[in-house]
Scaffold this motif. Structure first.
Motif, mmCIF file in Angstrom:
data_model
loop_
_atom_site.group_PDB
_atom_site.id
_atom_site.type_symbol
_atom_site.label_atom_id
_atom_site.label_comp_id
_atom_site.label_asym_id
_atom_site.label_seq_id
_atom_site.Cartn_x
_atom_site.Cartn_y
_atom_site.Cartn_z
ATOM 1 N N LEU A 183 0.693 -1.045 -0.031
ATOM 2 C CA LEU A 183 -0.195 0.033 -0.129
ATOM 3 C C LEU A 183 0.898 1.282 0.094
ATOM 4 O O LEU A 183 1.654 1.298 0.931
ATOM 5 C CB LEU A 183 -0.813 0.058 1.273
ATOM 6 N N LEU A 184 0.746 1.823 -0.975
ATOM 7 C CA LEU A 184 1.818 2.864 -1.343
ATOM 8 C C LEU A 184 1.159 4.469 -1.543
ATOM 9 O O LEU A 184 0.039 4.562 -1.858
ATOM 10 C CB LEU A 184 2.659 2.793 -2.876
ATOM 11 N N GLY A 185 1.836 5.282 -0.767
ATOM 12 C CA GLY A 185 1.211 6.600 -0.759
ATOM 13 C C GLY A 185 1.957 7.829 0.198
ATOM 14 O O GLY A 185 2.574 7.179 0.833
ATOM 15 N N PRO A 186 1.639 8.997 -0.266
ATOM 16 C CA PRO A 186 2.470 9.700 0.729
ATOM 17 C C PRO A 186 1.856 10.172 2.047
ATOM 18 O O PRO A 186 0.995 9.495 2.525
ATOM 19 C CB PRO A 186 2.083 11.133 -0.022
ATOM 20 N N SER A 187 2.598 10.621 3.024
ATOM 21 C CA SER A 187 2.051 10.869 4.301
ATOM 22 C C SER A 187 0.989 11.346 4.410
ATOM 23 O O SER A 187 0.597 12.479 3.564
ATOM 24 C CB SER A 187 3.191 11.481 5.252
ATOM 25 N N GLY A 188 0.005 10.946 5.287
ATOM 26 C CA GLY A 188 -1.414 11.742 5.322
ATOM 27 C C GLY A 188 -2.603 11.270 4.328
ATOM 28 O O GLY A 188 -3.423 11.722 4.080
ATOM 29 N N SER A 189 -2.096 10.147 3.381
ATOM 30 C CA SER A 189 -2.967 9.548 2.400
ATOM 31 C C SER A 189 -4.093 8.665 2.879
ATOM 32 O O SER A 189 -4.836 8.254 2.487
ATOM 33 C CB SER A 189 -2.131 8.884 1.409
ATOM 34 N N GLY A 190 -3.570 8.151 4.344
ATOM 35 C CA GLY A 190 -4.634 7.362 4.826
ATOM 36 C C GLY A 190 -4.195 5.809 4.855
ATOM 37 O O GLY A 190 -4.926 4.865 5.115
ATOM 38 N N LYS A 191 -2.823 5.514 4.524
ATOM 39 C CA LYS A 191 -2.335 4.088 4.861
ATOM 40 C C LYS A 191 -2.403 3.515 5.963
ATOM 41 O O LYS A 191 -2.966 2.351 5.976
ATOM 42 C CB LYS A 191 -1.004 4.265 4.275
ATOM 43 N N SER A 192 -2.173 4.225 6.947
ATOM 44 C CA SER A 192 -2.125 3.610 8.357
ATOM 45 C C SER A 192 -3.587 3.235 8.971
ATOM 46 O O SER A 192 -3.823 2.372 9.783
ATOM 47 C CB SER A 192 -1.302 4.289 9.414
ATOM 48 N N SER A 193 -4.179 4.441 8.713
ATOM 49 C CA SER A 193 -5.886 4.030 8.866
ATOM 50 C C SER A 193 -6.444 3.077 8.336
ATOM 51 O O SER A 193 -7.125 2.335 8.914
ATOM 52 C CB SER A 193 -6.448 5.486 8.603
ATOM 53 N N LEU A 194 -6.179 2.922 7.311
ATOM 54 C CA LEU A 194 -6.740 1.840 6.466
ATOM 55 C C LEU A 194 -6.227 0.384 7.087
ATOM 56 O O LEU A 194 -7.063 -0.451 7.150
ATOM 57 C CB LEU A 194 -6.449 1.667 4.856
ATOM 58 N N MET A 195 -5.087 0.191 7.189
ATOM 59 C CA MET A 195 -4.556 -0.852 7.802
ATOM 60 C C MET A 195 -5.055 -1.010 9.337
ATOM 61 O O MET A 195 -5.254 -2.353 9.610
ATOM 62 C CB MET A 195 -2.926 -0.694 8.253
ATOM 63 N N ALA A 196 -5.349 -0.129 9.965
ATOM 64 C CA ALA A 196 -6.000 -0.227 11.254
ATOM 65 C C ALA A 196 -7.400 -0.841 11.136
ATOM 66 O O ALA A 196 -7.716 -1.710 11.892
ATOM 67 C CB ALA A 196 -5.753 1.057 12.119
ATOM 68 N N ILE A 197 -8.011 -0.293 10.051
ATOM 69 C CA ILE A 197 -9.474 -0.857 9.933
ATOM 70 C C ILE A 197 -9.293 -2.363 9.356
ATOM 71 O O ILE A 197 -10.133 -3.417 10.221
ATOM 72 C CB ILE A 197 -10.014 -0.087 8.986
ATOM 73 N N LEU A 198 -8.337 -2.589 8.484
ATOM 74 C CA LEU A 198 -8.337 -3.989 7.954
ATOM 75 C C LEU A 198 -7.822 -4.944 9.088
ATOM 76 O O LEU A 198 -7.959 -6.111 9.018
ATOM 77 C CB LEU A 198 -7.458 -4.021 6.688
ATOM 78 N N ALA A 199 -6.893 -4.507 9.992
ATOM 79 C CA ALA A 199 -6.409 -5.480 11.170
ATOM 80 C C ALA A 199 -7.536 -5.462 12.257
ATOM 81 O O ALA A 199 -7.106 -5.997 13.281
ATOM 82 C CB ALA A 199 -5.000 -4.901 11.433
#
Length: 224
Positions: free
Chosen positions: A36-52
């Motif tokens: 999951l690639l993207g700049p800081s603030g793009s929502g990557k960690s938030s999406l991971m937290a939901i999927l986990a």
């Protein structure tokens, strides 16, 4: 392994409420490796937290390993994560008063694994730390601490492994060695690997690359 439909997330209260994710649709096959690639603030960690199962979406449905996360309360989510999902973070989160062996074995013991210390030792040897079992985190280098964290995540033999910027606190050479190890363990165990990164070179090592921008999927491609 993962199915997400119409996932949204907003944080804060009006009028300062911020929309983080906008209707994410995503499906990940068992055994795949995904960046999951993207700049800081793009929502990557938030999406991971939901999927986990660490964060609940504002709207949408999330299914992991055949379980409907939306139908589970917090206790049931904790049980669902146990043994199914492993997480490796940029920060190592090792307990400083425990040895490398104890950091891996104690979570297994708490989960009711009978051969916790034997399994922990085997995992640490698998990441090249058989000679460091009795060392405390302060006695280990950053790369060694991250290896302990990887062993801890893999010890329950999860079907799904998340790695969120796992080399962010490491120098370039050590970070490359850690990623070599992570991909090797992915191949050996058959676990689905989901790597969150902003590094295109790291993303290129995965079979599939998903790009996120402003909380939306803007690209999804598979390598030959």
């Amino acid at each position: 392994m993962i199915v997400a439909e119409g996932v949204t997330l907003a944080l804060g209260q009006p009028p300062a409420r911020v929309q983080i994710l906008h209707g994410i649709d995503l499906s990940v096959a068992t055994g795949d490796s995904v960046a999951l690639l993207g700049p800081s603030g793009s929502g990557k960690s938030s999406l991971m937290a939901i999927l986990a199962g660490l964060e609940r979406p504002g709207n949408g449905a999330v299914g992991v390993a055949g379980l409907n996360f939306a139908a589970l309360d917090e206790d049931a989510l904790a049980v669902a994560r146990r043994g199914r999902i492993g997480i490796v973070l940029q920060a190592f989160h090792l307990l400083p008063t425990m040895t490398a062996l104890e950091n891996v074995a104690v979570p297994l013991e708490l989960a009711g694994v009978r051969d916790a210390f034997e399994r922990a030792g085997a995992e640490l040897r698998g990441v090249g730390l058989g000679h460091r079992l009795d060392h405390y985190p302060a006695q280990l280098s950053g790369g060694e601490q991250q290896r302990v964290a990887i062993a801890r995540a893999l010890a329950p033999r999860p079907a799904l492994l998340f790695a969120d910027e796992p080399t962010g606190n490491l120098d370039t050479a050590t970070g490359a060695a850690i990623m070599d190890l992570l991909f090797a363990r992915h191949r050996e165990t058959g676990a689905t690997l989901f790597v969150i990164t902003h590094d295109p070179a790291l993303a290129a090592r995965c079979a599939r690359v998903i790009e996120l921008a402003d909380g939306r999927i803007v690209a999804d491609r598979r390598h030959a």
